[in-house]
Scaffold this motif. Structure first.
Motif, mmCIF file in Angstrom:
data_model
loop_
_atom_site.group_PDB
_atom_site.id
_atom_site.type_symbol
_atom_site.label_atom_id
_atom_site.label_comp_id
_atom_site.label_asym_id
_atom_site.label_seq_id
_atom_site.Cartn_x
_atom_site.Cartn_y
_atom_site.Cartn_z
ATOM 1 N N GLU A 31 -18.001 1.777 -0.117
ATOM 2 C CA GLU A 31 -17.444 1.882 1.263
ATOM 3 C C GLU A 31 -17.541 3.382 1.575
ATOM 4 O OE1 GLU A 31 -16.256 2.291 4.674
ATOM 5 O OE2 GLU A 31 -15.715 0.248 4.282
ATOM 6 N N GLN A 32 -17.720 3.757 2.784
ATOM 7 C CA GLN A 32 -17.745 5.244 2.936
ATOM 8 C C GLN A 32 -16.412 5.931 2.943
ATOM 9 O OE1 GLN A 32 -17.906 6.428 7.073
ATOM 10 N NE2 GLN A 32 -19.253 8.078 6.509
ATOM 11 N N GLN A 33 -15.556 5.209 3.591
ATOM 12 C CA GLN A 33 -13.990 5.969 3.418
ATOM 13 C C GLN A 33 -13.163 4.784 3.007
ATOM 14 O OE1 GLN A 33 -14.403 6.489 7.883
ATOM 15 N NE2 GLN A 33 -13.151 8.350 7.336
ATOM 16 N N ALA A 34 -12.118 5.397 2.440
ATOM 17 C CA ALA A 34 -10.904 4.848 1.845
ATOM 18 C C ALA A 34 -10.018 3.970 3.052
ATOM 19 C CB ALA A 34 -9.935 5.479 1.139
ATOM 20 N N HIS A 35 -9.616 2.683 2.847
ATOM 21 C CA HIS A 35 -8.589 2.335 3.909
ATOM 22 C C HIS A 35 -7.469 2.955 3.849
ATOM 23 C CE1 HIS A 35 -6.809 0.567 0.271
ATOM 24 N NE2 HIS A 35 -5.594 0.532 0.939
ATOM 25 N N THR A 36 -6.907 3.097 5.296
ATOM 26 C CA THR A 36 -5.595 3.777 5.588
ATOM 27 C C THR A 36 -4.324 2.863 5.464
ATOM 28 O OG1 THR A 36 -5.972 3.371 7.912
ATOM 29 C CG2 THR A 36 -6.985 5.496 6.618
ATOM 30 N N ASN A 37 -4.342 1.756 6.260
ATOM 31 C CA ASN A 37 -3.166 0.797 6.271
ATOM 32 C C ASN A 37 -3.575 -0.367 6.625
ATOM 33 O OD1 ASN A 37 -0.722 -0.510 7.355
ATOM 34 N ND2 ASN A 37 0.216 1.406 6.921
ATOM 35 N N LEU A 38 -2.974 -1.363 5.896
ATOM 36 C CA LEU A 38 -3.605 -2.796 5.954
ATOM 37 C C LEU A 38 -2.707 -3.792 6.639
ATOM 38 C CD1 LEU A 38 -5.224 -3.087 2.590
ATOM 39 C CD2 LEU A 38 -6.182 -2.789 4.463
ATOM 40 N N TYR A 39 -1.627 -3.233 7.509
ATOM 41 C CA TYR A 39 -0.889 -4.223 8.443
ATOM 42 C C TYR A 39 -1.960 -4.576 9.511
ATOM 43 C CZ TYR A 39 1.960 -4.607 12.884
ATOM 44 O OH TYR A 39 2.606 -5.434 13.789
ATOM 45 N N PRO A 40 -2.005 -5.780 9.640
ATOM 46 C CA PRO A 40 -3.226 -6.144 10.337
ATOM 47 C C PRO A 40 -3.907 -5.742 11.633
ATOM 48 C CG PRO A 40 -2.235 -8.101 9.145
ATOM 49 C CD PRO A 40 -1.282 -6.870 8.947
ATOM 50 N N PRO A 41 -2.497 -5.452 12.552
ATOM 51 C CA PRO A 41 -2.922 -4.854 13.873
ATOM 52 C C PRO A 41 -3.990 -3.329 13.476
ATOM 53 C CG PRO A 41 -0.972 -5.889 14.189
ATOM 54 C CD PRO A 41 -1.256 -5.767 12.631
ATOM 55 N N ALA A 42 -3.600 -2.803 12.344
ATOM 56 C CA ALA A 42 -4.522 -1.445 12.266
ATOM 57 C C ALA A 42 -5.871 -1.830 11.507
ATOM 58 C CB ALA A 42 -3.750 -0.876 10.848
ATOM 59 N N GLY A 43 -6.224 -2.982 11.457
ATOM 60 C CA GLY A 43 -7.552 -3.480 11.023
ATOM 61 C C GLY A 43 -8.721 -3.020 12.019
ATOM 62 N N GLY A 44 -8.594 -2.328 13.201
ATOM 63 C CA GLY A 44 -9.622 -1.847 13.886
ATOM 64 C C GLY A 44 -10.548 -0.656 13.059
ATOM 65 N N PHE A 45 -9.741 -0.150 12.208
ATOM 66 C CA PHE A 45 -10.362 0.917 11.420
ATOM 67 C C PHE A 45 -11.123 0.048 10.598
ATOM 68 C CE2 PHE A 45 -10.188 4.148 7.776
ATOM 69 C CZ PHE A 45 -11.033 4.967 8.171
ATOM 70 N N TYR A 46 -12.532 0.355 10.758
ATOM 71 C CA TYR A 46 -13.309 -0.543 9.755
ATOM 72 C C TYR A 46 -13.118 -0.715 8.324
ATOM 73 C CZ TYR A 46 -16.226 -2.178 13.586
ATOM 74 O OH TYR A 46 -16.645 -2.821 14.613
ATOM 75 N N PRO A 47 -12.828 0.434 7.437
ATOM 76 C CA PRO A 47 -12.606 0.193 6.225
ATOM 77 C C PRO A 47 -11.309 -0.708 5.954
ATOM 78 C CG PRO A 47 -13.049 2.636 6.514
ATOM 79 C CD PRO A 47 -12.972 1.692 8.042
ATOM 80 N N ASN A 48 -10.373 -0.614 6.973
ATOM 81 C CA ASN A 48 -9.184 -1.615 6.661
ATOM 82 C C ASN A 48 -9.679 -2.893 7.073
ATOM 83 O OD1 ASN A 48 -8.095 0.906 6.541
ATOM 84 N ND2 ASN A 48 -6.932 0.725 8.764
ATOM 85 N N GLY A 49 -10.560 -3.126 8.282
ATOM 86 C CA GLY A 49 -10.640 -4.464 8.472
ATOM 87 C C GLY A 49 -11.552 -5.246 7.520
ATOM 88 N N GLY A 50 -12.627 -4.240 6.786
ATOM 89 C CA GLY A 50 -13.431 -5.043 5.802
ATOM 90 C C GLY A 50 -12.651 -5.424 4.612
ATOM 91 N N ILE A 51 -11.401 -4.933 4.380
ATOM 92 C CA ILE A 51 -10.724 -5.596 3.503
ATOM 93 C C ILE A 51 -9.747 -6.711 3.931
ATOM 94 C CG2 ILE A 51 -8.581 -5.182 1.807
ATOM 95 C CD1 ILE A 51 -9.635 -2.374 1.602
ATOM 96 N N LEU A 52 -9.098 -6.573 5.086
ATOM 97 C CA LEU A 52 -8.376 -7.780 5.593
ATOM 98 C C LEU A 52 -9.125 -8.908 6.113
ATOM 99 C CD1 LEU A 52 -6.201 -5.513 8.289
ATOM 100 C CD2 LEU A 52 -5.558 -7.086 6.169
ATOM 101 N N ASN A 53 -10.611 -8.733 6.177
ATOM 102 C CA ASN A 53 -11.288 -9.795 6.424
ATOM 103 C C ASN A 53 -11.563 -11.025 5.413
ATOM 104 O OD1 ASN A 53 -12.415 -10.703 9.021
ATOM 105 N ND2 ASN A 53 -14.448 -10.468 8.308
ATOM 106 N N GLN A 54 -11.405 -10.367 4.135
ATOM 107 C CA GLN A 54 -11.504 -11.033 2.976
ATOM 108 C C GLN A 54 -9.929 -11.805 2.504
ATOM 109 O OE1 GLN A 54 -14.679 -10.759 2.802
ATOM 110 N NE2 GLN A 54 -14.639 -8.912 3.871
ATOM 111 N N ILE A 55 -8.995 -11.238 2.828
ATOM 112 C CA ILE A 55 -7.737 -11.513 2.291
ATOM 113 C C ILE A 55 -6.871 -12.114 3.308
ATOM 114 C CG2 ILE A 55 -7.766 -9.792 0.394
ATOM 115 C CD1 ILE A 55 -5.838 -8.073 1.924
ATOM 116 N N THR A 56 -7.336 -12.251 4.466
ATOM 117 C CA THR A 56 -6.467 -12.830 5.405
ATOM 118 C C THR A 56 -7.111 -13.976 6.293
ATOM 119 O OG1 THR A 56 -6.825 -11.366 7.260
ATOM 120 C CG2 THR A 56 -4.811 -10.993 5.688
ATOM 121 N N ASP A 57 -6.596 -14.991 6.837
ATOM 122 C CA ASP A 57 -7.312 -15.844 7.694
ATOM 123 C C ASP A 57 -6.787 -15.791 9.038
ATOM 124 O OD1 ASP A 57 -8.470 -17.410 5.583
ATOM 125 O OD2 ASP A 57 -6.723 -18.455 5.292
ATOM 126 N N LYS A 58 -7.186 -16.341 10.272
ATOM 127 C CA LYS A 58 -6.891 -16.190 11.607
ATOM 128 C C LYS A 58 -6.530 -17.591 12.135
ATOM 129 C CE LYS A 58 -9.654 -13.135 10.906
ATOM 130 N NZ LYS A 58 -9.862 -12.357 9.500
#
Length: 535
Positions: A31-58
């Motif tokens: 990954e190019q950048q480290a994640h910043t915050n994994l509160y789901p609404p912060a998932g718009g930042f792609y490094p965050n979303g790339g993790i949340l997409n594997q550990i949460t369901d919708k």
């Protein structure tokens, strides 16, 4: 997706015994950048979303091919005629990784938090939820949501990365604690095994997972055993590791590296983000860009054909509106975006900005000199801004491109006096994405009064904000898409933004990495991914 050649093509074709998913293995993901915050609404930042997409369901799943909303944690749903009440039937037997039930009460708590925020815990409101009022738990597996006025984008909003469902324990934590991935308890196919903050994250498959999106071919646990995310900022290091067999998939491959990767038999994936295009936006609170004639001059002085052909590949189509061609409600505004340097010069003349002795435009003893901070997450953004600076120089306007890695950059970028120009983009496959980008209490990229900047003196555009409110509150689909078109026209007529290109998420992967999939706005899902035997 681009094709493969050589050894990769042979591997991709595969023999029969190599086309069946294989269980096991560790996927190495750079990954190019480290994640910043994994509160789901912060998932718009792609490094965050790339993790949340594997550990949460919708609650729901948006099919990336058809954009239809399909069942996931919600088995079914009903929506009233004016889109002010949504009722969801929740799948039975789903649990978070801490063993607690993902039932109607848990869903209600998630959306009460996302829809209203939590001031005490500093949890912000989700940008994808508009007009939220409250939830009601009808029974253990039925939850109903009420809205203060129509919220037609809500159903799609239940499918996005910012709506990943987390346990009550996670929702009880303050925002600043949620940068630690080990604190995020979801119900997804992977769970966080260990983390070295800012450097590496390991996810492991959840063995009892059995509630993926209902229409997916793959059901049950993930094929992979583990995913190792390694933060690798240097483009050349990521590419080198991939080609040397030390990594399996990398994010943010630059356009100029695509040919080398494909020539080696590797695969390029460039899914569309289907939202607001990669653009340059203005902050009209700054008097230098307060005059619409100045903004229009800079729009017509920007040669997007040159930018795309010089810096990018065919995976980055030239923008023809503020949203992508693949976005819902798109209107072709090419005729309003034409490169016309003579028109640009005339507009500056009319605005009173005359060429001085050195060629730079001047007015009342002041030079037309602007600044913009580069955006590190956006592909080749520094180079894009530097090329725009060269183009604007032809009409006598100076653009200073400032580095984003200084400690003051984030604060200064919220000050229209210091950053009258800014890069911007956001992905989402729903017209509400336009409101997310421009509305004062959302991303507020124009820096209007009443938003996320206390440096704004006076600028507010009530006409724009009224249109954005209407866009987020019109239940009739045809009328809503018409409003989306009206907003696109208005933003360009006011020259608030200069759309440059449609931004994909660009990945490169080894050919033995099979069945990588992407959600509707380009974030990867490794639920169905498997590793074929290497030869």
């Amino acid at each position: 997706m681009a094709g493969t050649s050589g050894w990769g093509a042979a591997q991709a074709a595969g023999a029969d015994d190599r086309s069946k998913p294989v269980q096991g293995g560790t996927l190495i993901y750079l990954e190019q950048q480290a994640h910043t915050n994994l509160y789901p609404p912060a998932g718009g930042f792609y490094p965050n979303g790339g993790i949340l997409n594997q550990i949460t369901d919708k609650l729901t799943y948006q099919n990336p091919k058809t954009l239809e909303i399909e069942p996931w944690i919600a088995e079914s749903w009903t929506v009233n005629a004016d889109a002010t009440e949504y009722t969801f039937k929740i799948r039975k037997g789903v649990t978070f990784s801490d063993g607690t039930p993902l039932d109607a009460a848990a869903v209600a708590k998630n959306y009460d938090t996302f829809g209203r925020g939590n001031r005490e815990l500093k949890l912000p409101i989700s940008e994808v939820i508009n007009n939220y009022d409250r939830s009601e738990v009808i029974d253990p597996h039925t939850v109903k949501f009420y809205f203060k006025k129509p919220s037609p984008g809500f159903l799609q909003g239940t499918s996005v990365i910012g709506s990943g469902l987390v346990s009550l324990k996670t929702l009880a934590l303050p925002y600043e604690a949620l940068g630690d991935a080990t604190k995020i308890i979801g119900s997804g196919p992977f769970v966080v095994a260990r983390e070295t903050l800012g450097r590496e994250l390991t996810l492991k498959a959840r063995p009892d997972y059995n509630w993926g999106p209902a229409k997916l071919k793959h059901q049950g646990r993930a094929y992979l055993d583990e995913i190792r995310y390694i933060v690798t900022p240097e483009d050349s290091v990521r590419i080198g590791a991939l080609l040397a067999g030390q990594a399996d998939i990398i994010r943010q491959i630059q356009a100029y590296d695509e040919k080398q990767v494909e020539d080696e038999g590797y695969l390029i994936y460039a899914p569309s983000t289907r939202g607001v295009n990669n653009s340059v936006v203005f902050r009209p609170d700054n008097p230098l860009v307060a005059d619409v004639r100045v903004r229009r001059a800079l729009l017509h002085a920007t040669n997007t054909d040159e930018i795309v052909s010089t810096l990018f590949s065919t995976n980055y189509p030239k923008a023809t509106s503020i949203i992508a061609k693949t976005a819902l409600g798109y209107v072709d505004l090419s005729s309003k975006l034409a490169y016309d340097i003579e028109k640009a010069k005339r507009l500056l003349d009319e605005a009173g900005w005359k060429p001085g002795m050195n060629g730079w435009r001047q007015k009342d003893g002041r030079m037309l000199e602007l600044s913009a901070y580069e955006s590190l997450p956006q592909p080749q953004n520094k180079e894009t801004l530097q090329l725009i600076a060269q183009q604007w120089e032809k009409i006598g306007v100076k653009l200073n491109v400032l580095t984003a890695d200084s400690g003051s950059a984030a604060v200064n970028n919220l000050d229209p006096a210091k950053a009258p120009v800014s890069p911007a983009m956001v992905g989402r496959a729903d017209p509400d994405v336009i409101k997310s980008q421009y509305y004062p209490t959302n991303r507020n990229v124009l820096l209007q009064k009443g938003g996320n900047s206390d440096k704004v003196q006076a600028f507010a555009d009530e006409r724009l904000n009224t249109l954005l409110d209407q866009l987020a509150s019109e239940p009739d689909r045809v009328k809503r898409l018409a409003i989306a078109g009206e907003v696109q026209n208005y933003v360009i007529d006011q020259a608030y933004a200069i759309p440059v290109f449609e931004e994909p998420q660009a990945f490169a992967a080894a050919p033995y990495v099979k069945d990588v999939s992407f959600e509707a706005v380009g974030r990867p899902s490794f639920y169905s991914t498997w590793l074929a035997p290497r030869r």
